[in-house]
Motif scaffolding. Structure first.
Motif, short mmCIF file in Angstrom:
data_model
loop_
_atom_site.label_atom_id
_atom_site.label_comp_id
_atom_site.label_asym_id
_atom_site.label_seq_id
_atom_site.Cartn_x
_atom_site.Cartn_y
_atom_site.Cartn_z
N GLU A 154 42.87 -5.59 7.58
CA GLU A 154 43.95 -4.64 7.29
C GLU A 154 44.25 -3.75 8.50
O GLU A 154 45.37 -3.25 8.63
CB GLU A 154 43.60 -3.78 6.08
N THR A 155 43.25 -3.54 9.35
CA THR A 155 43.44 -2.60 10.46
C THR A 155 43.16 -3.18 11.84
O THR A 155 43.52 -2.56 12.84
CB THR A 155 42.53 -1.36 10.27
N ASP B 116 38.58 -6.04 4.40
CA ASP B 116 38.87 -4.68 4.83
C ASP B 116 39.26 -4.62 6.31
O ASP B 116 40.18 -3.91 6.70
CB ASP B 116 37.66 -3.76 4.60
#
Length: 75
Positions: free
Chosen positions: A44-45, A41
Motif C-alpha cells: 500500500e505504501t 500492508d
C-alpha cells in the motif's frame, strides 16, 4: 527574460548521495520473506522504486509479482 542553463557537471547537487536506508530495505524484505501476508500492508505504501539498491528493487519486485500471482514467496 534570460534563460539560465544548468550544467550537470557544475550543479551543486551532483556529488550528493540520495537518501538511503539500506538496512531498512534489507529488514523489510526479510520481514516479508518471514511473513508473506505482511506484503498486503507493505504494498500500500512501498513500491520497487522506493529502494536505493538495485538488487533490493529486483528482489522486492519479484516478491510482489509472486504475491500478486498467489504463489508462495520463499527462498
Amino acid at each position: 527574460m534570460q534563460s539560465i542553463s544548468v550544467n550537470a557537471s557544475t550543479h551543486p547537487m551532483q556529488d550528493r548521495v540520495p537518501p538511503q536506508a539500506v538496512e531498512a530495505e534489507t529488514m523489510l524484505i526479510g520481514a516479508i520473506l518471514i511473513n508473506n501476508e505482511a506484503m498486503r500492508d507493505v504494498m500500500e505504501t512501498v513500491d520497487a522504486d522506493a529502494f536505493y539498491l538495485r538488487q533490493n528493487k529486483i528482489v522486492f519486485q519479484a516478491i510482489l509479482d509472486l504475491f500478486m500471482d498467489n504463489k508462495p514467496v520463499d527462498v
